[in-house]
Design an enzyme around this catalytic site. Sequence first.
Site, mmCIF file in Angstrom:
data_model
loop_
_atom_site.group_PDB
_atom_site.id
_atom_site.type_symbol
_atom_site.label_atom_id
_atom_site.label_comp_id
_atom_site.label_asym_id
_atom_site.label_seq_id
_atom_site.Cartn_x
_atom_site.Cartn_y
_atom_site.Cartn_z
ATOM 1 C CG ASP A 126 -1.971 -1.005 1.236
ATOM 2 O OD1 ASP A 126 -1.941 -1.887 0.355
ATOM 3 O OD2 ASP A 126 -2.855 -0.946 2.115
ATOM 4 C CG HIS A 158 2.447 -0.027 4.273
ATOM 5 N ND1 HIS A 158 2.285 -0.969 5.268
ATOM 6 C CD2 HIS A 158 1.285 0.655 4.187
ATOM 7 C CE1 HIS A 158 1.064 -0.839 5.780
ATOM 8 N NE2 HIS A 158 0.435 0.130 5.147
HETATM 9 NI NI NI Z 1 -2.431 2.893 3.627
#
Ligand code: NI
Length: 484
Positions: free
Chosen positions: A277, A419
Site C-alpha cells: 500500500d 507497504h
Molecule cells: Ni495505507
Amino acid sequence: MTTTAAGRILLAAVFAGVIAATGCTADPLTPPPAVVQPGTPVPSANFTIDPAGVPGLVERRLVRSGTNPLTVETLYLDGATELDQALDTLTLGTIDRFLAGRSASRYEPHLTPWGLAVDTAGTLPTDSNGLVTSTDLVIASGDILGFRVTATEAGAVVSDEVVYWNDATRTLTPAVDLVPEFERAALTAALGVDADTSLDSLTFDGDGSARIRVMSGADETPLTLPADRARAFLTDAGRAIQAAAASSSPFLPSTSASPAQPYVPCALIACVALTFDDGPSPETTPGLLDLLKEEGVRATFFVEGRWAQAYPDLVRREVAEGHSVENHTWDHPDLATLPANQVASQIESTDQAIAAAGVPAPTLIRAPYGSAGDAVAATVDKPLVFWSVDAFDWRDQQPGVFVPRLLDGLEPGGIALMHDIYPSTVEGQRLLIGTLRERGYTFVTVPQLLAGVPTQAGATYSCLGDGLAATGPACTPSPVTRTQ
Ligand code: NI
C-alpha cells in the site's frame, strides 16, 4: 494501517501436494494449429482430444499423498475464468464426496510441515488407493469445447460429468441440459436404459451420434443413438454442440489467449496474496519490482491517486510485470470520517489517475487504516479488500520483526498487508518469499485469489477460505462457489 495482529496456529496437514504445469500457453503470435479432427467417426467410448493442440488450453496436475491420496488432472482455458472455476467446482465436488465417504473433513488447500515440491517433470506417481480425477477434452470445434470430468476410486468410475463451453457466448452448459427435461425419459428409453439413468455423461461422436456411459464398477456399457434420432431430443444448444462434434473445424478461442494474470486454482492449491500500500514511491518501489520480477512473484499494489499521478511510469511498470494496481484513495484519508461525496471523489480521482497511466482501471478498493463502515460501503462502486495478516511493517521497520509476524499468521488463501514505501519492507521480501515458497505457497494477485468468489461492491473481503481455520479478527472468509 491499524488492525490487530492475530497469532494463529498453522495447521499442519498430513499430505504432500504438488502441482505441476504440464502444458503451456499458446504463443499468441503463432497461428493456432489445426490438429483437432473430430470429423472422423470414433468407435471408442473413451475418445478424447489431445489438449496440447488446442490454443489457450493449459494442463495441470495436482498430486497429494498420505491418508486419502488425490490425483487431480485438470485443464484450464486462458482468459475463461468462469469455465476454469466451473471445472474446479466439478473437481472439488468429486473430492468432497470422496473425503465424505472416508469420514474425512472437507478438502482445503493445506500445507505440509515440510512444504511442497513442484513436479515440473510430471513424474509423481498416481496413488491408486485414492481418488483420481481427470479432465478430458471431448469436443474442440468452432466455438465449442467439451470437458469430461471423471473420478475413479480403485479403478472404478465413481462419477462422470460432461460440460460444454461456448467461447463466443461464454456460456457453460452441463451435458444433461442439452436435453429438455420433458425429453429426458424418452431419450434414455431410446438408448435402451432406465428412465432415471443419468445423462451427465452425454457426448457426441465424430458422426454426431449421441453417447452416454453407464458404469458398473470398472465395467462400462457405452450406449449410442444415431445422429438423426438423437437430434430430435436436443435443445437448440444441444444441436449446435452435436453439429460442432461432427464438424472438422478446429477450435478457435474468442478470447485473448494470454491474459496478463492467468487463472490459478486457489481452491485446490495454497495461494497467498502479497499486497503493498501507499505507493508508488520512486525511492523504494523500483527495487521491490526488481525483486518480485527476479522471484517470479505477482503482487497487488494499492496505490494512492496522488502518487499514481506523480509516477505513472511506476504504475505502468507494475501492470506490465503482471501485478495488479488497485485503489487506495487519493491522499489516504479516513473514509469513515468523510461525507459521501468526498468518499466518491477520493475513489474516482484515483481511478482516473491510474487509468491516465494507460493501465486497466482498478476493480478493488482498500480503505486507508482499514476504516470503512456502512456509509462508505454504500458509497463505493467496488469491493473493499482488507487483509488476513497485517505486517505492521510501518511500525516495525525491521525484516526480523515483520517477516516472522507474517510467516506466523499467513494461511492458504491469506492476504498480507505491507507497504512499498519503506526500504526495510523491500529488504524483507527475499526472506518472506523464499520461506513462503518453501512452505508450498503459490503467489497470486488479489484478483487472482478472488477469481472464484462472486464479489460485490461495498462488501469486504480479507482472505479466501471456506471453513479455513480462523484467520484473525480482520478476516472475512470468502467462500469458493461449490455445487454442494
Ligand atoms: Ni495505507
